[in-house]
Design a protein around this motif. Sequence first.
Motif, short mmCIF file in Angstrom:
data_model
loop_
_atom_site.label_atom_id
_atom_site.label_comp_id
_atom_site.label_asym_id
_atom_site.label_seq_id
_atom_site.Cartn_x
_atom_site.Cartn_y
_atom_site.Cartn_z
N PHE A 156 -55.36 10.70 27.40
CA PHE A 156 -54.49 11.41 28.34
C PHE A 156 -53.10 11.61 27.72
CE2 PHE A 156 -51.17 10.92 31.59
CZ PHE A 156 -51.39 12.08 32.32
N LEU A 157 -52.57 10.52 27.13
CA LEU A 157 -51.23 10.60 26.53
C LEU A 157 -51.20 11.56 25.34
CD1 LEU A 157 -50.05 6.89 26.71
CD2 LEU A 157 -49.04 8.83 27.89
N TRP A 158 -52.26 11.49 24.52
CA TRP A 158 -52.30 12.37 23.33
C TRP A 158 -52.26 13.85 23.76
CZ3 TRP A 158 -56.96 9.75 20.35
CH2 TRP A 158 -56.53 8.50 19.90
N LEU A 159 -53.12 14.15 24.75
CA LEU A 159 -53.19 15.54 25.21
C LEU A 159 -51.88 15.97 25.86
CD1 LEU A 159 -56.83 15.64 26.66
CD2 LEU A 159 -55.98 16.72 24.58
N ARG A 160 -51.28 15.03 26.57
CA ARG A 160 -50.01 15.35 27.25
C ARG A 160 -48.91 15.62 26.22
NH1 ARG A 160 -47.65 15.11 32.11
NH2 ARG A 160 -45.45 14.53 32.14
N CYS B 210 -40.78 11.79 11.23
CA CYS B 210 -39.63 12.26 12.00
C CYS B 210 -40.06 12.73 13.39
CB CYS B 210 -38.93 13.41 11.27
SG CYS B 210 -38.11 12.87 9.79
N ILE B 211 -41.15 13.48 13.44
CA ILE B 211 -41.61 14.02 14.73
C ILE B 211 -42.02 12.88 15.67
CG2 ILE B 211 -43.47 15.35 15.81
CD1 ILE B 211 -43.25 17.26 13.38
N PHE B 212 -42.77 11.95 15.11
CA PHE B 212 -43.24 10.85 15.96
C PHE B 212 -42.10 9.92 16.36
CE2 PHE B 212 -47.81 10.85 16.60
CZ PHE B 212 -48.11 12.04 15.95
N TYR B 213 -41.16 9.75 15.46
CA TYR B 213 -40.00 8.91 15.78
C TYR B 213 -39.25 9.54 16.94
CZ TYR B 213 -36.04 5.83 14.96
OH TYR B 213 -35.07 4.87 15.10
N MET B 214 -39.14 10.85 16.88
CA MET B 214 -38.45 11.57 17.94
C MET B 214 -39.20 11.41 19.26
SD MET B 214 -37.42 15.54 17.83
CE MET B 214 -38.94 16.17 18.43
N ILE B 215 -40.53 11.53 19.20
CA ILE B 215 -41.32 11.38 20.43
C ILE B 215 -41.13 9.98 21.01
CG2 ILE B 215 -43.68 11.31 21.35
CD1 ILE B 215 -44.39 13.51 19.32
N LYS C 12 -39.26 5.52 28.02
CA LYS C 12 -39.52 5.10 29.41
C LYS C 12 -41.03 5.09 29.67
CE LYS C 12 -35.16 6.65 31.27
NZ LYS C 12 -34.49 7.83 31.79
N ASP C 13 -41.75 6.11 29.17
CA ASP C 13 -43.22 6.15 29.32
C ASP C 13 -43.83 4.88 28.72
OD1 ASP C 13 -42.46 8.70 29.93
OD2 ASP C 13 -44.09 9.67 28.81
N ILE C 14 -43.33 4.55 27.54
CA ILE C 14 -43.89 3.38 26.82
C ILE C 14 -43.62 2.10 27.62
CG2 ILE C 14 -43.75 2.04 24.68
CD1 ILE C 14 -42.79 4.77 23.37
N PHE D 190 -51.27 1.57 18.83
CA PHE D 190 -52.46 2.36 18.50
C PHE D 190 -52.41 3.77 19.11
CE2 PHE D 190 -56.86 3.74 19.06
CZ PHE D 190 -57.25 3.73 17.73
N VAL D 191 -51.72 3.87 20.27
CA VAL D 191 -51.58 5.21 20.88
C VAL D 191 -50.99 6.17 19.86
CG1 VAL D 191 -50.31 6.57 22.59
CG2 VAL D 191 -51.36 4.40 23.25
N PHE D 192 -49.95 5.69 19.16
CA PHE D 192 -49.24 6.58 18.23
C PHE D 192 -49.96 6.71 16.88
CE2 PHE D 192 -46.14 5.54 21.42
CZ PHE D 192 -45.61 6.79 21.69
#
Lengths: 448, 450
Positions: B5-9, B325-330, B336-338, B353-355
Amino acid sequence: MYKIIIPTRYLVKRRITYFAVMAVALCVFIVLVVMTVMTGLVTDFKQKNHRFAGDCVVGTKSLVGFAYYEDFVQWLEGADFVEGVSPVIKSPALIRRRSSERNSRVEIMGVDPVRHSRATGFGDTLYYHKDDVSKAFRPAYDPNLPGCILGIDLELQRGARSTYAYQASPAQVGYSISCLPLTAKGALAQAGTDVIDTKTFHYSDNSHSGLPRVDGSIVYVPFEQAQQLCMAGSEKRASAIHIRFQPDITPEEGCRRVAALWQRFRREKAGAALAYLLENVTVQSWKGYRRESIAPMEQEQTVMGVMFGLVAITTVFIVLVVFYMIISHKSKDIGILKSIGVSDFDVIELFSGFAFLVGILGSSIGLSAGWVFLVKINRIEDWLFERFGFQLWDRTIYAIGDIPNRVEPEVLVAIFLSAVAACLAGALLPSWQAARQRPAETLQVNQL
Amino acid sequence: MLKLFLWLRYLRKKKIVFLSIAAVAVSVSLLVVVASLFTGFINAFERAAVEAIGDVVLYPPMRFAEYPLLIERLEQTETVEAATAMTLVPGLLHLGAGTGNVRPVEIWGIEPGRRAKVTGFKRFLLEQKDAPGEPTFDTPGAGEKTAGFVGIGVLGEPDEKTDEYDPAIAEEMIGTQVVLTTGTASQTEQGDAARPQFNRRVVPFTIADILHTGVHQFDEGCVYLPIEKLNRTLYPDDESPTAGQILIKLAGETETDVALAVIGGIWRSFVQDQLESDPYLLQYTKIDTAKELQRPYVAAYRKQMGILLLIFGVVSIGVILLIFCIFYMIVRLKQKDIAIIKSCGATSRSVAFVFVGFGACVGAAGSGVGAVLGYVITKNVNTIEDWIRVIFGLKLWRSSVYFFTKIPNEMDWLWTGRIVFLAIIAAAIGTLIPAIVAALTKPVETLRYE
């Protein structure tokens, strides 16, 4: 002042910026190393071709050659822009070492060594007669014998370090060279007889031009002898005239003048018996003459450049992402700046300045690392070869000496400017977004 | 389920993730194309050798007599499917009086029927490739005249722009008489005063067919004549048929080492029985596979391929940085989600593992797209090259430089698999630090009201 302080602060405090700097440095490093080596190889190859051909070549592809070359040579020698002129004979031939039963295909090139050395870099390619090219066709073991100069790869084996095992003096070996003499009409001379025009020459020197196809296939013999072997008939003919211009004349300018001179010469000879042989004669610069060899290397260099350009787009994206992140985290800073009167353009300028800093820092690191690597690249290769037997190019196959490592200022500047431009391009969109932020929204209490 | 769900979101909400997919795709496609083109070239290089000279070549230091007997003995074994003899001498071909058109050529004395069994000879002949039966030098109405084949490039240059030969122009030459000049050496005197004498041999022949192999070296410089005729001309004093080399095609599943041993044994016994145990022939005859003969060049090409892949691989490290960089930004934007996930009981490991999983999925998607892109480019590389020529006037591929008339466009699936695998790993590595940062998020601090 804030346009300097804020970017510097972001650069130092925001560690994510280091990744942008690292990406730029990495890309610049690779591009510098690859392009320097590639440019070095191409430049070196061009220089060798230039040295081989001289500045300009007036010649024909037909094996019949063209007549009245002596008259045109006189015209050229009388021209003030010409430094050296050398008529040559070129023809395919069969060569056989005296002790062997096997014939091989070669190309013979009839030259006058002194004239040819004046018109081209021929003299510098010799090993035993570099200092006195006039004796190049005199074998050391018997100066009375007719000599020949072999392309080095015809006589010696190239070693693993691109070196040759020269002997103190040329080995006493005879080569019988057989040609097909053609008449001015293009017919085979002496047809019907059993004996071809064959002559034995004795190995007097070797020529190392650094061009594999030349060094592996050309045998130089005295001009007159080659003329006897290849050009039948009473009217003397030559295959080409190699020309070197005075130092202050560019090859393009010189070729233009030679072409004009040739047109005048042709008009003058229009009524001569063998004037038809002049029709296929062309005037070419050394680049045009050696185009078939040079063009593929230049194209490979272009393709490499395009491929690296494609890969370098990644760097633009990295800068974009990093700036996007920084701007999204610094919306309050931007809000405050705009609330005290900083214009949209100033905000764009601020972040562009930051991108400029990233570009300068990244490319400086990349260029420095690349430079150091290039300075040591041959030592590194030597070490790898000694320890692991690894070479970038197998020198027994590729005619390459040291890996070219001379950094060209133009390449350096082009890479530096491209890297900075890439950073500015990457930062453009985030900067534009930053400039469009409204302080009333970003500084709302619920946003703080 | 939550992870998916999180990946798709994130994929839907954070369009910038597509940028990392695109970057992975570009890098993977570039590496796949480089690896495939190099491997295709190397394979074509090896194949060209086999098609030209068969699987194994037996080449003695000098020509030898009674070769039909050797061929017979070789073909009686189970390891050899077919064998043929050839003689190779250099020569000069005069293509017509008054033209001055003389070309240096290699003259191959061959047995066309046998040669077609050993090599891919027949399918390269313009006239006889579709004709039934074995290829032949016999042309209708030629009678006793000598006939021969010539490479298509011997008769003319390829088009300057397209680098392609015009078969129609070449076919016009079929039936034309040309003159080949070659010769042999002889000694005029014995002892120290011996002087070599070159005996000119002129062979007029009619062009019976034209070969277009697609390999520049053969197309541009080879002339084929009947081996008996060539040998009779060159060595009129020979009493029995002679050959310079024997080309051998191995039977289906024969192991190379076994075949070489068998052929070596037959050769030794043949020399002992028929050639009076000539020590020179016994000691200096080489028996090699066609691939072995190409080995030094193939090794050099493989090295170039490795170096190029390494260079592009290093440049592709930039993609890892981009993903980082992209994932760090996410992670920074989605703290807050995390924190909410963690406050619901998710462990740090599962958050990480989500990331990492998302990164691997980005890598898989990117490398999948890249592999497809690489496949499309590789398969259509000749069309692309042609378009570049039409649009920019730049002819990138010339047979005179790169041996073959067409760019070999085989996919290298082994290297594609390796590159895709490494891309997925690299993408996952790129997300490692952001994942750790996410895992270390403290929900209490992040979700504080103030």
